[in-house]
Scaffold this motif. Structure first.
Motif, PDB file in Angstrom:
ATOM      1  N   MET A 162      54.149  38.482  87.148  1.00 32.87           N
ATOM      2  CA  MET A 162      53.721  39.817  86.729  1.00 32.87           C
ATOM      3  C   MET A 162      52.230  39.938  87.017  1.00 32.87           C
ATOM      4  O   MET A 162      51.434  39.176  86.480  1.00 32.87           O
ATOM      5  N   ARG A 163      51.891  40.868  87.871  1.00 28.92           N
ATOM      6  CA  ARG A 163      50.499  41.000  88.303  1.00 28.92           C
ATOM      7  C   ARG A 163      49.729  42.011  87.452  1.00 28.92           C
ATOM      8  O   ARG A 163      50.276  43.014  87.000  1.00 28.92           O
ATOM      9  N   ALA A 164      48.450  41.693  87.281  1.00 24.02           N
ATOM     10  CA  ALA A 164      47.536  42.579  86.553  1.00 24.02           C
ATOM     11  C   ALA A 164      47.460  43.915  87.287  1.00 24.02           C
ATOM     12  O   ALA A 164      47.640  43.960  88.497  1.00 24.02           O
ATOM     13  N   PRO A 165      47.195  44.969  86.595  1.00 22.02           N
ATOM     14  CA  PRO A 165      46.903  45.075  85.168  1.00 22.02           C
ATOM     15  C   PRO A 165      48.125  45.414  84.318  1.00 22.02           C
ATOM     16  O   PRO A 165      48.004  45.644  83.129  1.00 22.02           O
ATOM     17  N   HIS A 166      49.304  45.439  84.919  1.00 23.59           N
ATOM     18  CA  HIS A 166      50.513  45.888  84.221  1.00 23.59           C
ATOM     19  C   HIS A 166      51.222  44.738  83.516  1.00 23.59           C
ATOM     20  O   HIS A 166      52.401  44.468  83.764  1.00 23.59           O
ATOM     21  N   THR A 167      50.475  44.038  82.650  1.00 27.25           N
ATOM     22  CA  THR A 167      51.022  42.938  81.875  1.00 27.25           C
ATOM     23  C   THR A 167      50.516  43.046  80.443  1.00 27.25           C
ATOM     24  O   THR A 167      49.632  43.844  80.155  1.00 27.25           O
ATOM     25  N   TYR A 168      51.054  42.228  79.580  1.00 26.30           N
ATOM     26  CA  TYR A 168      50.644  42.247  78.171  1.00 26.30           C
ATOM     27  C   TYR A 168      49.147  41.991  78.012  1.00 26.30           C
ATOM     28  O   TYR A 168      48.481  42.647  77.225  1.00 26.30           O
ATOM     29  N   THR A 169      48.613  41.048  78.769  1.00 22.93           N
ATOM     30  CA  THR A 169      47.188  40.695  78.660  1.00 22.93           C
ATOM     31  C   THR A 169      46.303  41.475  79.628  1.00 22.93           C
ATOM     32  O   THR A 169      45.087  41.331  79.595  1.00 22.93           O
ATOM     33  N   GLY A 228      45.098  23.251  86.166  1.00 20.15           N
ATOM     34  CA  GLY A 228      44.112  24.315  86.122  1.00 20.15           C
ATOM     35  C   GLY A 228      44.105  25.243  84.927  1.00 20.15           C
ATOM     36  O   GLY A 228      43.175  26.023  84.769  1.00 20.15           O
ATOM     37  N   ALA A 229      45.121  25.206  84.100  1.00 20.54           N
ATOM     38  CA  ALA A 229      45.106  26.064  82.913  1.00 20.54           C
ATOM     39  C   ALA A 229      44.609  25.241  81.724  1.00 20.54           C
ATOM     40  O   ALA A 229      44.603  24.017  81.764  1.00 20.54           O
ATOM     41  N   ARG A 230      44.200  25.925  80.675  1.00 22.66           N
ATOM     42  CA  ARG A 230      43.891  25.234  79.433  1.00 22.66           C
ATOM     43  C   ARG A 230      44.855  25.742  78.368  1.00 22.66           C
ATOM     44  O   ARG A 230      45.425  26.827  78.495  1.00 22.66           O
ATOM     45  N   MET A 231      45.019  24.956  77.321  1.00 22.85           N
ATOM     46  CA  MET A 231      45.925  25.313  76.237  1.00 22.85           C
ATOM     47  C   MET A 231      45.387  26.556  75.520  1.00 22.85           C
ATOM     48  O   MET A 231      44.221  26.597  75.135  1.00 22.85           O
ATOM     49  N   ALA A 232      46.241  27.549  75.362  1.00 20.91           N
ATOM     50  CA  ALA A 232      45.855  28.762  74.650  1.00 20.91           C
ATOM     51  C   ALA A 232      45.728  28.472  73.163  1.00 20.91           C
ATOM     52  O   ALA A 232      46.480  27.672  72.609  1.00 20.91           O
ATOM     53  N   GLU A 233      44.773  29.129  72.540  1.00 22.62           N
ATOM     54  CA  GLU A 233      44.649  29.043  71.087  1.00 22.62           C
ATOM     55  C   GLU A 233      45.718  29.942  70.467  1.00 22.62           C
ATOM     56  O   GLU A 233      46.198  30.875  71.117  1.00 22.62           O
ATOM     57  N   PRO A 234      46.094  29.692  69.220  1.00 25.43           N
ATOM     58  CA  PRO A 234      47.069  30.584  68.573  1.00 25.43           C
ATOM     59  C   PRO A 234      46.576  32.033  68.606  1.00 25.43           C
ATOM     60  O   PRO A 234      45.428  32.314  68.279  1.00 25.43           O
ATOM     61  N   GLY A 235      47.437  32.930  69.052  1.00 29.59           N
ATOM     62  CA  GLY A 235      47.096  34.342  69.107  1.00 29.59           C
ATOM     63  C   GLY A 235      46.228  34.757  70.281  1.00 29.59           C
ATOM     64  O   GLY A 235      45.825  35.914  70.381  1.00 29.59           O
ATOM     65  N   GLU A 236      45.945  33.852  71.197  1.00 28.05           N
ATOM     66  CA  GLU A 236      45.003  34.166  72.269  1.00 28.05           C
ATOM     67  C   GLU A 236      45.552  35.153  73.294  1.00 28.05           C
ATOM     68  O   GLU A 236      44.800  35.947  73.867  1.00 28.05           O
ATOM     69  N   PHE A 237      46.855  35.171  73.527  1.00 24.05           N
ATOM     70  CA  PHE A 237      47.417  36.154  74.450  1.00 24.05           C
ATOM     71  C   PHE A 237      47.199  37.562  73.880  1.00 24.05           C
ATOM     72  O   PHE A 237      46.788  38.480  74.586  1.00 24.05           O
ATOM     73  N   THR A 238      47.435  37.724  72.586  1.00 27.86           N
ATOM     74  CA  THR A 238      47.223  39.018  71.933  1.00 27.86           C
ATOM     75  C   THR A 238      45.737  39.351  71.885  1.00 27.86           C
ATOM     76  O   THR A 238      45.340  40.502  72.082  1.00 27.86           O
ATOM     77  N   LYS A 239      44.894  38.356  71.655  1.00 29.45           N
ATOM     78  CA  LYS A 239      43.441  38.582  71.671  1.00 29.45           C
ATOM     79  C   LYS A 239      43.009  39.127  73.025  1.00 29.45           C
ATOM     80  O   LYS A 239      42.215  40.068  73.103  1.00 29.45           O
ATOM     81  N   ARG A 240      43.550  38.581  74.098  1.00 30.55           N
ATOM     82  CA  ARG A 240      43.194  39.064  75.435  1.00 30.55           C
ATOM     83  C   ARG A 240      43.707  40.483  75.666  1.00 30.55           C
ATOM     84  O   ARG A 240      43.031  41.296  76.289  1.00 30.55           O
ATOM     85  N   ALA A 241      44.905  40.778  75.150  1.00 26.04           N
ATOM     86  CA  ALA A 241      45.417  42.149  75.265  1.00 26.04           C
ATOM     87  C   ALA A 241      44.462  43.116  74.574  1.00 26.04           C
ATOM     88  O   ALA A 241      44.168  44.200  75.084  1.00 26.04           O
TER      89      ALA A 241
END
Length: 175
Positions: free
Chosen positions: A74-81, A108-121
């Protein structure tokens, strides 16, 4: 290294334990490149956005097949984040899920903090603060009524009401 809102993050998005399917979500500028390093199947850089693609996760070091998967692109910007997002749907269970997550983190990725996907949204303007709080309310809903209230809040009902009331107050205060 300090966490940054620009890092590519990853986490298991389904409850951990035994189940038919687990989902590992990757979000950020390098979501596709990270996934491509461990995915064997269609060229993810060339597939259409919002598609799901069959393939395998391969450990690049040992060349061992880790699991048979379906990968959503799913490519930006049409995603949850509002960022590029890749979701790896693998067989459920602790071993396969954790092994794939560790590969994602190694490449290359780092572990997301709890709630971080929503924080980015929220930070990327996709949802407002009221809607971000509704996400947790929806996850924790125990009754049909509480679920409906959370869904309405997530749809922006409370935000619209607040904007309308704010406008009414400003209209009264302004000469």
């Amino acid at each position: 290294m300090a966490n940054s809102e620009n890092d590519t993050i990853a986490a298991i998005s389904t409850p951990v334990g035994e189940g038919g399917i687990s989902i590992i979500r990757i979000s950020g500028e390098d979501a596709l490149p990270v996934a491509e390093k461990i995915y064997k199947g269609k060229d993810l850089a060339k597939v259409a956005s919002h598609t799901i693609n069959y393939g395998h996760i391969i450990d690049p070091d040992s060349h061992e097949e880790v699991d048979e998967v379906m990968v959503s692109v799913m490519r930006a910007p049409h995603t949850y984040t509002c960022e590029d997002v890749v979701e790896i749907n693998c067989h459920g269970g602790l071993l396969a899920t954790n092994r794939i997550l560790q590969l994602v983190l190694s490449y290359g990725a780092r572990m997301a903090e709890p709630g971080e996907f929503t924080k980015r949204a929220f930070l990327n303007g996709r949802i407002d603060l009221s809607q971000s709080e509704a996400v947790m309310d929806l996850i924790r809903a125990k009754t049909d009524k509480s679920m409906k209230v959370a869904l309405n809040q997530l749809d922006g009902d409370l935000s619209r009401l607040i904007r309308h009331l704010r406008k009414d107050i400003l209209d009264v205060l302004a000469p």
